[in-house]
Structures are given as structure tokens and as C-alpha cells.
Design a protein around this motif. Structure first.
Motif, PDB file in Angstrom:
ATOM      1  N   ASP A  83       9.268  12.707 -19.647  1.00 31.90           N
ATOM      2  CA  ASP A  83      10.551  12.687 -20.656  1.00 31.90           C
ATOM      3  C   ASP A  83      10.135  11.724 -21.844  1.00 31.90           C
ATOM      4  O   ASP A  83       9.845  10.554 -22.109  1.00 31.90           O
ATOM      5  N   ALA A  84       9.824  12.466 -22.954  1.00 38.75           N
ATOM      6  CA  ALA A  84       9.388  11.779 -24.365  1.00 38.75           C
ATOM      7  C   ALA A  84      10.436  11.647 -25.342  1.00 38.75           C
ATOM      8  O   ALA A  84      10.342  10.799 -26.277  1.00 38.75           O
ATOM      9  N   THR A  85      11.773  11.950 -24.623  1.00 40.61           N
ATOM     10  CA  THR A  85      12.786  11.647 -25.539  1.00 40.61           C
ATOM     11  C   THR A  85      12.845  10.220 -25.971  1.00 40.61           C
ATOM     12  O   THR A  85      12.724   9.354 -25.463  1.00 40.61           O
ATOM     13  N   CYS A  86      13.406  10.079 -27.434  1.00 44.48           N
ATOM     14  CA  CYS A  86      13.638   8.670 -27.832  1.00 44.48           C
ATOM     15  C   CYS A  86      14.617   8.597 -29.127  1.00 44.48           C
ATOM     16  O   CYS A  86      14.588   9.573 -29.875  1.00 44.48           O
ATOM     17  N   GLY A  87      15.667   7.670 -29.052  1.00 45.91           N
ATOM     18  CA  GLY A  87      16.621   7.424 -29.932  1.00 45.91           C
ATOM     19  C   GLY A  87      15.965   7.190 -31.304  1.00 45.91           C
ATOM     20  O   GLY A  87      14.891   6.374 -31.562  1.00 45.91           O
ATOM     21  N   GLY A  88      16.337   8.101 -32.273  1.00 43.92           N
ATOM     22  CA  GLY A  88      15.954   8.005 -33.663  1.00 43.92           C
ATOM     23  C   GLY A  88      14.880   8.759 -33.890  1.00 43.92           C
ATOM     24  O   GLY A  88      14.290   8.963 -35.094  1.00 43.92           O
ATOM     25  N   ALA A  89      14.420   9.693 -33.184  1.00 43.83           N
ATOM     26  CA  ALA A  89      13.306  10.627 -33.389  1.00 43.83           C
ATOM     27  C   ALA A  89      13.622  11.564 -34.319  1.00 43.83           C
ATOM     28  O   ALA A  89      14.634  12.215 -34.349  1.00 43.83           O
ATOM     29  N   MET A  90      12.543  11.823 -35.181  1.00 42.24           N
ATOM     30  CA  MET A  90      12.638  13.266 -35.794  1.00 42.24           C
ATOM     31  C   MET A  90      11.319  13.981 -35.712  1.00 42.24           C
ATOM     32  O   MET A  90      10.696  13.684 -34.714  1.00 42.24           O
ATOM     33  N   THR A  91      11.500  15.092 -36.341  1.00 43.93           N
ATOM     34  CA  THR A  91      10.415  16.340 -36.140  1.00 43.93           C
ATOM     35  C   THR A  91       9.115  15.574 -36.056  1.00 43.93           C
ATOM     36  O   THR A  91       8.226  15.888 -35.443  1.00 43.93           O
ATOM     37  N   THR A  95       4.425  14.466 -33.529  1.00 40.87           N
ATOM     38  CA  THR A  95       3.119  14.226 -33.605  1.00 40.87           C
ATOM     39  C   THR A  95       2.537  13.051 -34.250  1.00 40.87           C
ATOM     40  O   THR A  95       1.348  12.660 -34.236  1.00 40.87           O
ATOM     41  N   ALA A  96       3.480  12.384 -34.531  1.00 42.19           N
ATOM     42  CA  ALA A  96       3.431  10.862 -34.759  1.00 42.19           C
ATOM     43  C   ALA A  96       3.962   9.877 -33.978  1.00 42.19           C
ATOM     44  O   ALA A  96       4.903  10.049 -33.561  1.00 42.19           O
ATOM     45  N   PRO A  97       3.275   8.576 -33.884  1.00 43.36           N
ATOM     46  CA  PRO A  97       4.016   7.470 -32.933  1.00 43.36           C
ATOM     47  C   PRO A  97       5.387   7.126 -33.644  1.00 43.36           C
ATOM     48  O   PRO A  97       5.493   7.174 -34.874  1.00 43.36           O
ATOM     49  N   GLN A  98       6.383   6.643 -32.996  1.00 37.38           N
ATOM     50  CA  GLN A  98       7.513   6.041 -33.423  1.00 37.38           C
ATOM     51  C   GLN A  98       7.587   4.589 -32.892  1.00 37.38           C
ATOM     52  O   GLN A  98       7.601   4.325 -31.680  1.00 37.38           O
ATOM     53  N   GLN A  99       7.749   3.534 -33.757  1.00 36.22           N
ATOM     54  CA  GLN A  99       7.834   2.270 -33.587  1.00 36.22           C
ATOM     55  C   GLN A  99       9.408   2.195 -33.168  1.00 36.22           C
ATOM     56  O   GLN A  99      10.179   2.511 -33.817  1.00 36.22           O
ATOM     57  N   VAL A 100       9.590   1.316 -31.806  1.00 38.00           N
ATOM     58  CA  VAL A 100      10.775   1.126 -31.625  1.00 38.00           C
ATOM     59  C   VAL A 100      10.991  -0.363 -30.992  1.00 38.00           C
ATOM     60  O   VAL A 100       9.872  -0.919 -30.866  1.00 38.00           O
ATOM     61  N   PRO A 101      11.966  -0.805 -30.841  1.00 36.67           N
ATOM     62  CA  PRO A 101      11.910  -2.231 -30.138  1.00 36.67           C
ATOM     63  C   PRO A 101      11.465  -2.207 -28.736  1.00 36.67           C
ATOM     64  O   PRO A 101      11.626  -1.356 -28.206  1.00 36.67           O
ATOM     65  N   PHE A 102      10.565  -3.319 -28.465  1.00 39.81           N
ATOM     66  CA  PHE A 102       9.851  -3.128 -27.331  1.00 39.81           C
ATOM     67  C   PHE A 102       8.679  -2.325 -27.081  1.00 39.81           C
ATOM     68  O   PHE A 102       8.097  -2.423 -26.063  1.00 39.81           O
TER      69      PHE A 102
END
Length: 295
Positions: A83-91, A95-102
Motif C-alpha cells: 500500500d503506497a497511498t499517502c495523504g497529499g500525494a499528487m501524480t 515517481t518522486a518521493p513525498q516528504q511527510v511528517p515523520f
């Protein structure tokens, strides 16, 4: 679908009480699935505070342990699930990492392999900036319409422009899935009716009637774009919208499938992420996915 999640909200998730998931769907008649990967934004993660989990992604992604993807994986007894889903994700976060809290959520496509045979994708709301618009245009005056005043000028509707611009990005995401997982059955989900057309429910949700109707129409427009992408790319559309009428954020607890401004849910009881699916909404999404797979 939220573009940004505050550190305060995610800190609450870290301390949230884990509650049992109810209403899990029964197994579908779909053929055996060996490797399932879920991709998408916070409406794919079914962003949660009371049921937040860091099992598959950083806790800052706010994945719910009762999300539709996890329910589908359990119902189909999938041996390999990511499960790769993530709040705030865009297209771009395919292919690029997403910085999130923690932490950092790696590129979502990193979870795909040549042996992946099922992929669900729900994306596009953040690219179109629809989610952030809802949160930025709340008002204490029901007579004003900040959405219409700031985003519509003459014949130009900026949200329509954003939705049109997101179309090729979603298309490219599906092409990227096919390149990495050529055997995969791909399901593209739309967004169910979190806000309806017509008058709103001020002050329960502090959006003027004119803006509420406009937002409801923009959601329909966003879903129409996703339907076009599904048809053009030959993937299967999971229509969660047409079967969700009467369950928007203005409805009472136990009826609504998405929370309003007040960050509290009765399904399950506890703190919630505003303007996101509650467990009833996640259960609806899971039922719709399983119906398509079983068809």
C-alpha cells in the motif's frame, strides 16, 4: 485528497486509539490475485486519525488500517500486498518521493514489480487543487462566495483549467504503471460525493450555498475527467460517485460517508480528518472495487 496535512493532525494520529474495522466486505468472485499494489492520495489512503497505521508507509501518510485497499486485499486473500497511498500525494509522487511528517514516502511506483497483477489508483484531486480549495475557502459569512470570487472570472473557471491540466498527468501515471507492471489489471477510482450540488449546509459546513453548488459541480467535472482517462487508456473505472448520493458531509452521523469541518467522527468514534472518508466511506469504496473485480 488533501494537499497538506498539518503536523498537529498527524501527531494526533500517532496517539490515536486503534479501533476494530467494521463493515468489511465479503470476498469477491474475482480470480486469484497474487500481488496487489494500491496507489493514490488521501482518499485512497482513507486518511484517518483513530485508525492510522505506519505498516506500509510513514505514519504521516495517514493511511487507515480500514482503508478500501486493505479491505480488498483481505477479502481476496492476496498473498503479496503493498500500500503506497499517502495523504497529499499528487501524480508527481508516483515517481518522486513525498516528504511527510515523520518520514518520507518513497516514489509510489517503487512498490510495483513485473509480477504485480492488480493495481488500484485514485489520484488527481490534489493535482487539480480541488481539495485545498475546499479548505481555503471556508467562510463565516454565508452571503459571500470566495470560491467563485477568486477562481471564476468571466468565462474562465480556474478549477476547470486545473482539472483539464491534470488529465494528461493521470494518463501518464497509468502509462507508468503499465511499463512497470505489464501484467497488472488496473482499476482507476473516482471520488465519491463528499459535497453535493445545490445548497450547502452552512454553518455545519461553513461554505456558502453558491460555493457549495460550484464545488459539487467541480467534483463531477473531476470525475468526468477520470472517466475519460479510463476510457482512453483502456483501464477499468470504479465508479464510487453515482452510488453515493445522500451520504455527503452535510448528512448526520451514521449517514454521511465523509466528515465535514468538525474533526470528529462517529464511524469509528474519535478524531477525524476533515473532508475525508470515514469508515462508512471506506467500506463503500471497498464494495465498489470488489464489485468491479467480481464482475
Amino acid at each position: 485528497m488533501v494537499r497538506k496535512t498539518s503536523r498537529v493532525v498527524i501527531a494526533c494520529a500517532a496517539m490515536g486509539v486503534v479501533l476494530p474495522v467494521s463493515g468489511a466486505p465479503v470476498a469477491s468472485a474475482a480470480p486469484g490475485v497474487g500481488e496487489y499494489v494500491a496507489l493514490g492520495d488521501s482518499w485512497a489512503a482513507d486518511a484517518s486519525l483513530t485508525q492510522a497505521t505506519g505498516e506500509f508507509a510513514p505514519l504521516g501518510c495517514a493511511q487507515s488500517r480500514g482503508s478500501y485497499a486493505k479491505q480488498v486485499a483481505a477479502a481476496l486473500a492476496v498473498p503479496v500486498f503493498r500500500d503506497a497511498t499517502c495523504g497529499g500525494a499528487m501524480t508527481v509522487n508516483m515517481t518522486a518521493p513525498q516528504q511527510v511528517p515523520f518520514g518520507v514516502n518513497p516514489p509510489q511506483f517503487d512498490r510495483l514489480t513485473p509480477s504485480t497483477d492488480l493495481v488500484t489508483l485514485e489520484i488527481g484531486g490534489n493535482d487539480a487543487k480541488l481539495a485545498v480549495t475546499v479548505q481555503q475557502r471556508l467562510t463565516a459569512d454565508p452571503a459571500v462566495s470566495p470560491c467563485l470570487d477568486t477562481l471564476v472570472a468571466g468565462d474562465v473557471d480556474q478549477m476547470s483549467v486545473n482539472i483539464a491540466a491534470a488529465e494528461h498527468k493521470v494518463t501518464a501515471s497509468i502509462e507508468g504503471i503499465r511499463q512497470r507492471a505489464p501484467r497488472a489489471r488496473i482499476l482507476l477510482l473516482d471520488y465519491f460525493e463528499g459535497v453535493s450540488t445545490g445548497p450547502g449546509c452552512f454553518p455545519t459546513v461553513p461554505i456558502s450555498d453558491a460555493d457549495a453548488d460550484w464545488l459539487g459541480r467541480k467534483l463531477i467535472e473531476l470525475n468526468a475527467m477520470l472517466a475519460r482517462v479510463a476510457q482512453a487508456t483502456g483501464v477499468e473505472l470504479v465508479d464510487t460517485y453515482s452510488t453515493s448520493a445522500g451520504h455527503d458531509g452535510c448528512q448526520p452521523p451514521g449517514t454521511r460517508w465523509v466528515e465535514g469541518l468538525v474533526p470528529w467522527s462517529s464511524d469509528p468514534p474519535g478524531p477525524a480528518v476533515p473532508f475525508h472518508p470515514n469508515q462508512l466511506g471506506a467500506d463503500h469504496q471497498a464494495r465498489r472495487v470488489l464489485a468491479v473485480l467480481g464482475g
